[in-house]
Design a protein around this motif. Sequence first.
Motif, PDB file in Angstrom:
ATOM      1  N   ALA A 269       3.197  -0.615  -6.143  1.00 31.60           N
ATOM      2  CA  ALA A 269       3.215  -1.321  -7.426  1.00 31.60           C
ATOM      3  C   ALA A 269       4.122  -2.547  -7.362  1.00 31.60           C
ATOM      4  O   ALA A 269       5.100  -2.588  -6.608  1.00 31.60           O
ATOM      5  CB  ALA A 269       3.687  -0.380  -8.531  1.00 31.60           C
ATOM      6  N   GLU A 270       3.784  -3.556  -8.192  1.00 31.08           N
ATOM      7  CA  GLU A 270       4.633  -4.747  -8.287  1.00 31.08           C
ATOM      8  C   GLU A 270       5.960  -4.387  -8.936  1.00 31.08           C
ATOM      9  O   GLU A 270       7.027  -4.815  -8.505  1.00 31.08           O
ATOM     10  CB  GLU A 270       3.911  -5.824  -9.092  1.00 31.08           C
ATOM     11  N   GLU A 271       5.861  -3.564  -9.959  1.00 28.32           N
ATOM     12  CA  GLU A 271       7.055  -3.067 -10.641  1.00 28.32           C
ATOM     13  C   GLU A 271       6.820  -1.600 -10.984  1.00 28.32           C
ATOM     14  O   GLU A 271       5.685  -1.182 -11.227  1.00 28.32           O
ATOM     15  CB  GLU A 271       7.316  -3.848 -11.933  1.00 28.32           C
ATOM     16  N   ALA A 272       7.886  -0.828 -10.985  1.00 32.82           N
ATOM     17  CA  ALA A 272       7.722   0.596 -11.303  1.00 32.82           C
ATOM     18  C   ALA A 272       9.034   1.186 -11.778  1.00 32.82           C
ATOM     19  O   ALA A 272      10.102   0.828 -11.273  1.00 32.82           O
ATOM     20  CB  ALA A 272       7.229   1.355 -10.080  1.00 32.82           C
TER      21      ALA A 272
ATOM     22  N   TYR B 131       1.228  11.217  -2.612  1.00 36.90           N
ATOM     23  CA  TYR B 131       2.088  11.395  -1.442  1.00 36.90           C
ATOM     24  C   TYR B 131       3.382  10.603  -1.594  1.00 36.90           C
ATOM     25  O   TYR B 131       4.460  11.080  -1.246  1.00 36.90           O
ATOM     26  CB  TYR B 131       1.341  10.938  -0.181  1.00 36.90           C
ATOM     27  N   ASP B 132       3.270   9.376  -2.136  1.00 41.45           N
ATOM     28  CA  ASP B 132       4.462   8.549  -2.336  1.00 41.45           C
ATOM     29  C   ASP B 132       4.127   7.418  -3.310  1.00 41.45           C
ATOM     30  O   ASP B 132       2.963   7.123  -3.572  1.00 41.45           O
ATOM     31  CB  ASP B 132       4.966   7.970  -1.013  1.00 41.45           C
ATOM     32  N   PHE B 133       5.176   6.810  -3.834  1.00 38.68           N
ATOM     33  CA  PHE B 133       5.038   5.704  -4.785  1.00 38.68           C
ATOM     34  C   PHE B 133       6.096   4.664  -4.399  1.00 38.68           C
ATOM     35  O   PHE B 133       7.295   4.932  -4.506  1.00 38.68           O
ATOM     36  CB  PHE B 133       5.263   6.198  -6.220  1.00 38.68           C
ATOM     37  N   ARG B 134       5.668   3.478  -3.913  1.00 36.30           N
ATOM     38  CA  ARG B 134       6.586   2.445  -3.449  1.00 36.30           C
ATOM     39  C   ARG B 134       6.262   1.104  -4.109  1.00 36.30           C
ATOM     40  O   ARG B 134       5.205   0.935  -4.721  1.00 36.30           O
ATOM     41  CB  ARG B 134       6.495   2.289  -1.925  1.00 36.30           C
ATOM     42  N   LEU B 135       7.153   0.144  -3.908  1.00 41.87           N
ATOM     43  CA  LEU B 135       6.937  -1.221  -4.392  1.00 41.87           C
ATOM     44  C   LEU B 135       6.158  -2.022  -3.352  1.00 41.87           C
ATOM     45  O   LEU B 135       6.303  -1.812  -2.137  1.00 41.87           O
ATOM     46  CB  LEU B 135       8.275  -1.907  -4.667  1.00 41.87           C
ATOM     47  N   LEU B 136       5.369  -2.979  -3.837  1.00 48.14           N
ATOM     48  CA  LEU B 136       4.616  -3.850  -2.933  1.00 48.14           C
ATOM     49  C   LEU B 136       5.548  -4.724  -2.092  1.00 48.14           C
ATOM     50  O   LEU B 136       5.176  -5.211  -1.037  1.00 48.14           O
ATOM     51  CB  LEU B 136       3.659  -4.737  -3.735  1.00 48.14           C
ATOM     52  N   SER B 137       6.761  -4.895  -2.574  1.00 51.19           N
ATOM     53  CA  SER B 137       7.741  -5.704  -1.845  1.00 51.19           C
ATOM     54  C   SER B 137       8.452  -4.936  -0.742  1.00 51.19           C
ATOM     55  O   SER B 137       9.272  -5.505  -0.015  1.00 51.19           O
ATOM     56  CB  SER B 137       8.788  -6.253  -2.829  1.00 51.19           C
ATOM     57  N   THR B 138       8.129  -3.655  -0.584  1.00 55.12           N
ATOM     58  CA  THR B 138       8.738  -2.855   0.481  1.00 55.12           C
ATOM     59  C   THR B 138       8.427  -3.460   1.844  1.00 55.12           C
ATOM     60  O   THR B 138       7.321  -3.978   2.074  1.00 55.12           O
ATOM     61  CB  THR B 138       8.207  -1.402   0.431  1.00 55.12           C
ATOM     62  N   ASP B 139       9.386  -3.416   2.754  1.00 56.28           N
ATOM     63  CA  ASP B 139       9.199  -3.968   4.095  1.00 56.28           C
ATOM     64  C   ASP B 139       7.931  -3.419   4.728  1.00 56.28           C
ATOM     65  O   ASP B 139       7.663  -2.211   4.674  1.00 56.28           O
ATOM     66  CB  ASP B 139      10.415  -3.619   4.962  1.00 56.28           C
ATOM     67  N   LEU B 140       7.143  -4.310   5.334  1.00 54.89           N
ATOM     68  CA  LEU B 140       5.850  -3.936   5.905  1.00 54.89           C
ATOM     69  C   LEU B 140       5.993  -2.845   6.962  1.00 54.89           C
ATOM     70  O   LEU B 140       5.190  -1.906   7.010  1.00 54.89           O
ATOM     71  CB  LEU B 140       5.165  -5.164   6.521  1.00 54.89           C
ATOM     72  N   GLU B 141       6.999  -2.945   7.798  1.00 57.90           N
ATOM     73  CA  GLU B 141       7.209  -1.947   8.852  1.00 57.90           C
ATOM     74  C   GLU B 141       7.469  -0.566   8.254  1.00 57.90           C
ATOM     75  O   GLU B 141       6.982   0.448   8.768  1.00 57.90           O
ATOM     76  CB  GLU B 141       8.385  -2.361   9.745  1.00 57.90           C
ATOM     77  N   VAL B 142       8.199  -0.527   7.154  1.00 61.86           N
ATOM     78  CA  VAL B 142       8.484   0.740   6.475  1.00 61.86           C
ATOM     79  C   VAL B 142       7.187   1.342   5.929  1.00 61.86           C
ATOM     80  O   VAL B 142       6.948   2.554   6.045  1.00 61.86           O
ATOM     81  CB  VAL B 142       9.502   0.539   5.331  1.00 61.86           C
TER      82      VAL B 142
END
Length: 440
Positions: A80-83, A97-108
């Motif tokens: 998500a963009e914001e959460a 399974y998981d909920f992350r931000l779109l800005s999370t590091d690509l490698e992660v």
Amino acid sequence: MKTQVLLVGGHETIVLLAEELTRKGLEIINTRDYEKIFQLISKETPSVAVCEISVESPPFRQILDTIKRASPHTAVIFLAEEARVEEAVSAVKLGAYDFRLLSTDLEVLVKLILTALRESPKHPVEEGFITRDPELLELLERLRPVARSRAPILITGESGTGKEVLARWFHRVSDRSRGPFIAINCAALPEALLESELFGYEKGAFSGALTRKKGKFELADGGTLLLDEVTEMPLPLQAKLLRVLQEGEVDRLGGAYPVKVDVRVIATTNRDIEAEVASGRFREDLYFRLNVIPVKLPPLRERKGDIRLLAEHFLSEFARRYGKNVQGFVPGVLEILESYTFPGNVRELKNLIERAVLLARNNLITLEDLLWEGDSKGNRAPRETATPLEIKPLKEIERELIFKALEACGGNRTRAAELLGISVRTLRNKLQAYKAQGLL
């Protein structure tokens, strides 16, 4: 076959994930149309779905519900963009399974997806029972808690649907999985032999009983006993089986006292067991005792989505077993198989793929490899359509098939005999006869 990942959305992060995962050898299914998710999931069954959440997308609850209805075993990751923290926690509690931000590091994110792939089966493989059918997967989930009980199970279904495979699934997910799994086909043995096989006998119980022998019930102590085709059991033995189920003990032939056993019984039949009861060929009290947990396994024609899944699974299995470099099917073959009714169910499909792998001359299976006698719509062509010019003597056809099988198997007689459905001894005798006739 490549492991599939569904990516939903058009954000730059989704695009970059598609490029990176493709480089790692994964097959990417990409769409920006949220309305197509159910259709895509039902057809392909990806192991992981990564979905973008934005102001333009449906709520995550709606997306999660859509995916889980189509494929309960697909791991869902939201980006998500914001959460809010509460929103992420709620998504995970509901099955994401998981909920992350779109800005999370690509490698992660890539590592997260790869971890989800390792923890989620490539296909919905329930400890050996392979299916992607939503109703069947839901049934397995409902039965999982039941599998841990000691209650008898009765599995019904047409021949070849996988009743024994399902019985083994019950054993593997039960608390008896470390105990033995013993199977006996009640239709394969005459009454006297079936009785001794089930209940065992003491030394001297009959002529030829030189030592004590434990029966299948005792051998399955602490585990599971499968009574395959139980409706073929003679009535006198049905009465003895009922007593074992009621008392939890067996009487060996010639034994002086009963032997306690702790066995979970699973019975299967391809007959209409209620009709067998009504006709008097099967005891009603035994039927009620076995039918504590009834399970009806649907035929393959009613779970079309499993045809592609099983065909690919069997292809990998037999390519590995026979050392053949067969990697897939030419375009259109799987669609033809999916349109076929498979009266022999999974067993027919498995035999078809095994033969094709053995006959395949390239790394992709063709209709010719399948020896397909049908049209492009999956309809079998009647043998009567052959013209008189195509008819050959049976001995000549037999000889040609034997030579083709040997050629396909690289001269390996054991594999050729398996392909032809005959014993190695029969094949050897045939070849000796051809040699004597100067045909070899």
